[in-house]
Design a protein around this motif. Structure first.
Motif, PDB file in Angstrom:
ATOM      1  N   GLU A   1       0.733  -1.073  -0.066  1.00 41.95           N
ATOM      2  CA  GLU A   1      -0.234  -0.005  -0.066  1.00 41.95           C
ATOM      3  C   GLU A   1       0.406   1.264  -0.147  1.00 41.95           C
ATOM      4  N   PRO A   2       0.582   2.077  -0.774  1.00 43.24           N
ATOM      5  CA  PRO A   2       0.866   3.542  -0.612  1.00 43.24           C
ATOM      6  C   PRO A   2       1.431   4.015   0.512  1.00 43.24           C
ATOM      7  N   GLY A   3       2.393   4.616   0.546  1.00 46.55           N
ATOM      8  CA  GLY A   3       2.701   5.543   2.134  1.00 46.55           C
ATOM      9  C   GLY A   3       2.472   4.858   3.700  1.00 46.55           C
ATOM     10  N   ILE A   4       2.819   2.987   2.774  1.00 40.99           N
ATOM     11  CA  ILE A   4       2.760   2.507   4.153  1.00 40.99           C
ATOM     12  C   ILE A   4       3.822   1.541   4.010  1.00 40.99           C
ATOM     13  N   ALA A   5       4.544   1.422   4.982  1.00 42.70           N
ATOM     14  CA  ALA A   5       6.077   0.029   5.928  1.00 42.70           C
ATOM     15  C   ALA A   5       5.225  -1.262   6.545  1.00 42.70           C
ATOM     16  N   CYS A   6       5.759  -2.618   6.817  1.00 42.31           N
ATOM     17  CA  CYS A   6       5.554  -3.239   7.840  1.00 42.31           C
ATOM     18  C   CYS A   6       7.170  -3.609   8.472  1.00 42.31           C
ATOM     19  N   ALA A   7       6.983  -4.180   9.393  1.00 45.75           N
ATOM     20  CA  ALA A   7       8.352  -5.365   9.577  1.00 45.75           C
ATOM     21  C   ALA A   7       7.629  -6.812  10.548  1.00 45.75           C
ATOM     22  N   ALA A   8       7.468  -7.380  10.057  1.00 40.20           N
ATOM     23  CA  ALA A   8       7.739  -8.289  10.961  1.00 40.20           C
ATOM     24  C   ALA A   8       8.720  -9.571  11.365  1.00 40.20           C
ATOM     25  N   VAL A   9       8.308 -10.812  12.571  1.00 39.07           N
ATOM     26  CA  VAL A   9       8.777 -11.662  13.296  1.00 39.07           C
ATOM     27  C   VAL A   9       7.928 -12.793  12.730  1.00 39.07           C
ATOM     28  N   ALA A  10       8.363 -13.980  12.785  1.00 40.99           N
ATOM     29  CA  ALA A  10       7.652 -14.528  13.459  1.00 40.99           C
ATOM     30  C   ALA A  10       7.728 -15.438  14.285  1.00 40.99           C
TER      31      ALA A  10
END
Length: 221
Positions: A160-169
């Motif tokens: 999505e434009p303008g959106i960032a994510c960070a994730a862990v398992a």
């Protein structure tokens, strides 16, 4: 600690704990009796009941180890339908720490399925819904699940434009059972702000997971 209200059940549970610590190699009746704190004849009856239900088994050399019913029980505990309720306290703790949108997801083939989300107090304009599916390779959740040994996975404006994510398992042993992500506007996912959110994923989230679960490491991807 208060004494158990039902001693026979408590002995069985302590026996399972001791068998779990013994690992795949198993242990002897005498050692188990010492670990559990009961005499061998009493423990033998407990082990007979556990063997009858498949929670313990005896090897050819007479030693004892956990049986396959324990694995089936743990698999049911971590089944997909249980994960939202099981992990909700951890998701809420993570949300409270960073005041950002938090998602829980699992792999379904080549896609990520969003099982739960916890909204922050401040508004984040992101189109997301429980049950939504996205290609795993384009999401931080999917990348974390696909390569848990890589640590923290990220994506910036790919979904999505303008959106960032960070994730862990979320791991049980070395096997991923789910993934958790922080989703925020790009400007809050750069520099020190990004570092603080990643620390929350790798340091705060694990403190609130159920026993036996942990997260993938802190290396950035």
């Amino acid at each position: 600690m208060e004494p158990s209200p039902l001693g026979s059940v408590d002995k069985a549970l302590l026996t399972l704990d001791a068998l779990g610590r013994a690992g795949a190699a198993g242990t002897t009746l005498a050692r188990l009796a010492t670990d559990v704190g009961v005499n061998k004849s009493t423990l033998h009856r407990t082990l007979s009941a556990l063997r009858h239900r498949g929670y313990a088994e005896q090897s050819d050399d007479g030693g004892y180890r956990l049986g396959p019913a324990v694995l089936a029980l743990s698999s049911s505990y971590l089944a997909e339908e249980n994960l939202p309720a099981l992990l909700r306290p951890a998701l809420e703790a993570l949300r409270d720490e960073v005041d950002e949108l938090v998602h829980l997801g699992v792999l379904a083939g080549q896609e990520v399925v969003y099982l739960d989300k916890v909204e922050p107090q401040r508004a984040v304009r992101v189109w997301s819904a429980v049950g939504r599916r996205r290609p795993a390779e384009t999401t931080a959740l999917g990348r974390a699940l696909a390569a848990p040994s890589a640590g923290v996975a990220t994506e910036t404006e790919e979904t999505e434009p303008g959106i960032a994510c960070a994730a862990v398992a979320v791991l049980r042993g070395d096997r991923p059972v789910a993934a958790v992500s922080i989703t925020a506007p790009v400007e809050r996912m750069t520099g020190p702000s990004r570092d603080r959110r990643i620390r929350a994923l790798t340091e705060v989230l694990p403190q609130h997971l159920p026993p036996g679960l942990t997260v993938s490491g802190p290396a950035s991807r």
